[in-house]
Structures are given as C-alpha cells and as structure tokens.
Motif scaffolding. Structure first.
Motif, PDB file in Angstrom:
ATOM      1  N   ALA A  26      -1.060   2.228  -1.744  1.00 17.00           N
ATOM      2  CA  ALA A  26      -0.965   1.097  -0.819  1.00 17.00           C
ATOM      3  C   ALA A  26       0.504   0.862  -0.500  1.00 17.00           C
ATOM      4  N   LEU A  27       0.884   1.156   0.728  1.00 16.05           N
ATOM      5  CA  LEU A  27       2.307   1.126   1.097  1.00 16.05           C
ATOM      6  C   LEU A  27       2.649  -0.113   1.909  1.00 16.05           C
ATOM      7  N   ASP A  32       9.100  -0.907  -4.018  1.00 18.11           N
ATOM      8  CA  ASP A  32       8.187  -0.576  -5.118  1.00 18.11           C
ATOM      9  C   ASP A  32       7.156   0.473  -4.699  1.00 18.11           C
ATOM     10  N   SER A  33       6.440   0.181  -3.604  1.00 16.22           N
ATOM     11  CA  SER A  33       5.385   1.128  -3.215  1.00 16.22           C
ATOM     12  C   SER A  33       5.982   2.442  -2.714  1.00 16.22           C
ATOM     13  N   LEU A  50      -1.495   4.546   2.403  1.00 17.32           N
ATOM     14  CA  LEU A  50      -2.432   3.658   3.106  1.00 17.32           C
ATOM     15  C   LEU A  50      -1.685   2.356   3.380  1.00 17.32           C
ATOM     16  N   ILE A  52      -1.246  -1.289   5.744  1.00 14.81           N
ATOM     17  CA  ILE A  52      -1.849  -2.242   6.678  1.00 14.81           C
ATOM     18  C   ILE A  52      -0.725  -2.797   7.550  1.00 14.81           C
ATOM     19  N   LYS A 114      -5.637  -8.375   2.241  1.00 15.42           N
ATOM     20  CA  LYS A 114      -5.095  -7.045   1.926  1.00 15.42           C
ATOM     21  C   LYS A 114      -6.002  -6.312   0.938  1.00 15.42           C
ATOM     22  N   LEU A 118      -7.909  -2.848   1.716  1.00 16.32           N
ATOM     23  CA  LEU A 118      -7.532  -1.663   0.918  1.00 16.32           C
ATOM     24  C   LEU A 118      -8.757  -1.054   0.238  1.00 16.32           C
ATOM     25  N   VAL A 131      -3.309   2.887  -5.633  1.00 12.52           N
ATOM     26  CA  VAL A 131      -2.094   2.584  -6.389  1.00 12.52           C
ATOM     27  C   VAL A 131      -1.360   1.444  -5.695  1.00 12.52           C
ATOM     28  N   THR A 132      -0.924   0.447  -6.453  1.00  9.79           N
ATOM     29  CA  THR A 132      -0.044  -0.565  -5.861  1.00  9.79           C
ATOM     30  C   THR A 132       1.313  -0.522  -6.572  1.00  9.79           C
ATOM     31  N   GLY A 133       2.294  -1.156  -5.947  1.00  6.65           N
ATOM     32  CA  GLY A 133       3.658  -1.077  -6.464  1.00  6.65           C
ATOM     33  C   GLY A 133       4.033  -2.234  -7.387  1.00  6.65           C
TER      34      GLY A 133
HETATM   35  P1  AMP Z   1       2.908  -7.987  -2.473  1.00  6.84           P
HETATM   36  O1  AMP Z   1       1.617  -8.673  -2.661  1.00  6.84           O
HETATM   37  O2  AMP Z   1       3.456  -8.076  -1.081  1.00  6.84           O
HETATM   38  O3  AMP Z   1       3.925  -8.277  -3.555  1.00  6.84           O
HETATM   39  O4  AMP Z   1       2.591  -6.428  -2.645  1.00  6.84           O
HETATM   40  C1  AMP Z   1       2.076  -5.887  -3.816  1.00  6.84           C
HETATM   41  C2  AMP Z   1       1.619  -4.471  -3.544  1.00  6.84           C
HETATM   42  O5  AMP Z   1       0.554  -4.497  -2.590  1.00  6.84           O
HETATM   43  C3  AMP Z   1       2.672  -3.575  -2.928  1.00  6.84           C
HETATM   44  O6  AMP Z   1       3.500  -2.975  -3.910  1.00  6.84           O
HETATM   45  C4  AMP Z   1       1.846  -2.558  -2.196  1.00  6.84           C
HETATM   46  O7  AMP Z   1       1.373  -1.549  -3.077  1.00  6.84           O
HETATM   47  C5  AMP Z   1       0.650  -3.386  -1.726  1.00  6.84           C
HETATM   48  N1  AMP Z   1       0.870  -3.871  -0.346  1.00  6.84           N
HETATM   49  C6  AMP Z   1       1.559  -4.978   0.054  1.00  6.84           C
HETATM   50  N2  AMP Z   1       1.584  -5.096   1.401  1.00  6.84           N
HETATM   51  C7  AMP Z   1       0.881  -4.035   1.886  1.00  6.84           C
HETATM   52  C8  AMP Z   1       0.543  -3.575   3.196  1.00  6.84           C
HETATM   53  N3  AMP Z   1       0.938  -4.241   4.292  1.00  6.84           N
HETATM   54  N4  AMP Z   1      -0.193  -2.444   3.313  1.00  6.84           N
HETATM   55  C9  AMP Z   1      -0.610  -1.785   2.210  1.00  6.84           C
HETATM   56  N5  AMP Z   1      -0.315  -2.156   0.952  1.00  6.84           N
HETATM   57  C10 AMP Z   1       0.421  -3.262   0.776  1.00  6.84           C
END
Ligand code: AMP
Ligand code: ZN
Length: 275
Positions: A26-27, A32-33, A50, A52, A114, A118, A131-133
């Motif tokens: 999940a990018l 991180d991602s 992948l 969004i 999200k 996903l 995978v998430t970051g």
């Molecule tokens: P966040 O909730 O923004 O801290 O993001 C946590 C994790 O969710 C990130 O490390 C990504 O793996 C995933 N993620 C966040 N935003 C997106 C996005 N727009 N598309 C896909 N994955 C996302």
C-alpha cells in the motif's frame, strides 16, 4: 543491524511473507511505504504497488507522479485506484460531509475508506498480503492513544501481522513495525528516494498528531519498550475479547457488525440530512 536486515528479521520471526506470496504494498508516496516497497523488492519478494489517489490537490498529484516514476524504474507493477472513479468523489468532500453530519473528524474517515479500498483491491489483484508502512512511532502512538481512550482492546489486532486471514480479509502486514521513524527517514534520504517528507495536509490538530508531538520526548528504546510490552499483553487480551466476523450486508466485505464502517459512511453520503 541496518534497516534492511531488521526488516528481514521481522519477516522471519513473525512469518510475515512466504516466498510464493504475491504481496501488494500500500503506497502513500511517503518515506515509509516507499522504503518498505524498495526493501521487499531487494529481498526478492513478489511485490506490486497499490496506491489510492485521494484527490488531495497538488499533494496527491506529486505523490502519484513520484510513485509512477519510482515503480517504473524498478520495474514494479503499480495499480492506482482513483477515489473519484471508485466512489464518485474525493476525500475532502467525503470528510466535510461526515464532519457536518456526524461530527467525525481527524483521520478516522480517511482511514476507514483506505482500509476498505485496499482490502477490496488486494482481492481483485489476487494478492496474498497487504503491506503497510506503519513504523515503531505509529505503533507506539496507537498503544498510547488506545490507553488514553480507556480501551486497550482497540489494539488487540495491532501486531506485525494484523487482520484475520480467510473470511474475506487479506492479511495486512507491517515489516517496519519495530523500526523507529527517524531511522526510516534517514534511510529514505540516504537512498535519495524521489518523495516528499511533509505529513498529509489533512492531518492537522488530530488526536494522533497531538500524540505524535508529545511522544517526541521519548527515546527510541522507550518507544520500543512500550510497543514490546503491549505485544506481550495481546495474547491475554485475545483470551477475553472475541469478535465475530460477518460479511457486510451491503458490500460483502468483512465486518464486525451487519453494516461495515465504510458502508455506514456511504449511507451518510447518500442520504445527507438537511441542516
Ligand atoms: P497513514 O494512515 O497515512 O499514516 O498511512 C499508513 C500506511 O497506509 C502507509 O504507510 C501506507 O502503507 C498506507 N497508505 C496511506 N495512504 C495511502 C494511499 N493513499 N494509498 C495506498 N496506501 C496508503
Ligand atoms: Zn460494507
């Protein structure tokens, strides 16, 4: 141990990925991602991106372009899900309706949507894992936020491999779970990844942002202690907290109640109350 070796160790210790797994990363376009995609690719896993496109103005446009370039240079397949095509509206509109109608603020709405997209798209892509970051700082914030909310059970699935496989859930895994945010940042900078380092422009004044600020005074060792100690209590929590997973009666995605959280949001969007 460098960050690449630490990721390898976490994957092996928690059996996060099998060699034949198809892995959707999940990018977001953040450090991180992007780092986790690069490391998993380097370690020889079968990865895809992948992303969004949330339609957050210039911010989303830049992240999208960066990831297209990054993935094409590494020859990694990238799927971009356009929120406007998927739901017919961008995230700012969705958040403003939910704020007005339900007083839902912060990152909750965005997080629910999200996760829903996903999971749905990982299934479409026939991925075995998402995978998430999420890094050590994110996990430390989650432990403390749940504690301050008075409900540590909210963290019962906060492990390096979350979600329940089968039942329509694609398991979500977090290879950076034990790696401090500042180490990921240094790595991404050293590697010269083509990314932005700013936080999401929508994440202002939220509970998570406040928590992030006040855990800044903790050392990485203290953050690791908090996360490690909570991991030790999870098996005990699981013995007393059982949830039944059903299928949402609207969309069929897995859910703890008859209607999943995303469909509850979609209902509000479809039938806004007149104010
Ligand atoms: P966040 O909730 O923004 O801290 O993001 C946590 C994790 O969710 C990130 O490390 C990504 O793996 C995933 N993620 C966040 N935003 C997106 C996005 N727009 N598309 C896909 N994955 C996302
Ligand atoms: Zn649903």
């Amino acid at each position: 141990m460098n960050i690449e070796q630490q990721v390898k160790k976490t994957i092996e210790k928690y059996h996060l990925i099998e060699k034949n797994d198809k892995v959707a990363v999940a990018l977001s376009g953040g450090k991180d991602s992007t780092s986790v995609l690069y490391i998993l690719h380097k370690l020889g896993y079968n990865v895809e991106g992948l992303m969004i496109d949330l339609h957050l103005g210039e911010w989303s446009k830049i992240h999208r372009k960066n990831m297209e370039k990054f993935c094409s240079e590494l020859n990694i397949k990238l799927t971009i899900v356009d929120l406007k095509q998927e739901l017919g509206m961008g995230i700012c509109f969705i958040k403003s309706v939910l704020k007005q109608q339900k007083n839902l603020t912060g990152c909750t709405v965005c997080g629910i949507i999200k996760k829903w997209i996903l999971n749905k798209w990982a299934k479409k892509l026939k991925a075995d894992k998402i995978v998430t970051g999420h890094n050590l700082d994110d996990e430390c914030q989650t432990v403390l936020m749940n504690f301050l909310k008075g409900n540590i059970y909210l963290g019962v699935n906060s492990t390096p491999a979350t979600g329940i496989p089968n039942k329509g859930f694609v398991q979500r895994i977090k290879p950076l779970f034990f790696i401090p945010e500042n180490e990921v940042r240094s790595y991404a900078k050293k590697m010269n990844f083509p990314i932005l380092y700013e936080k999401c422009p929508c994440a202002i004044g939220t509970y998570r942002v406040e928590t992030r600020e006040w855990i800044n005074f903790l050392t990485n060792k203290e953050k690791l202690n908090i996360v490690d100690n909570f991991q030790k209590t999870i098996p005990k929590l699981r013995r007393t907290y059982k949830t039944e997973i059903k299928n949402c009666k609207e969309c069929g995605e897995p859910s703890k109640s008859d209607l999943c959280n995303a469909c509850k949001i979609f209902q509000v969007l479809k039938n806004p109350k007149k104010s």
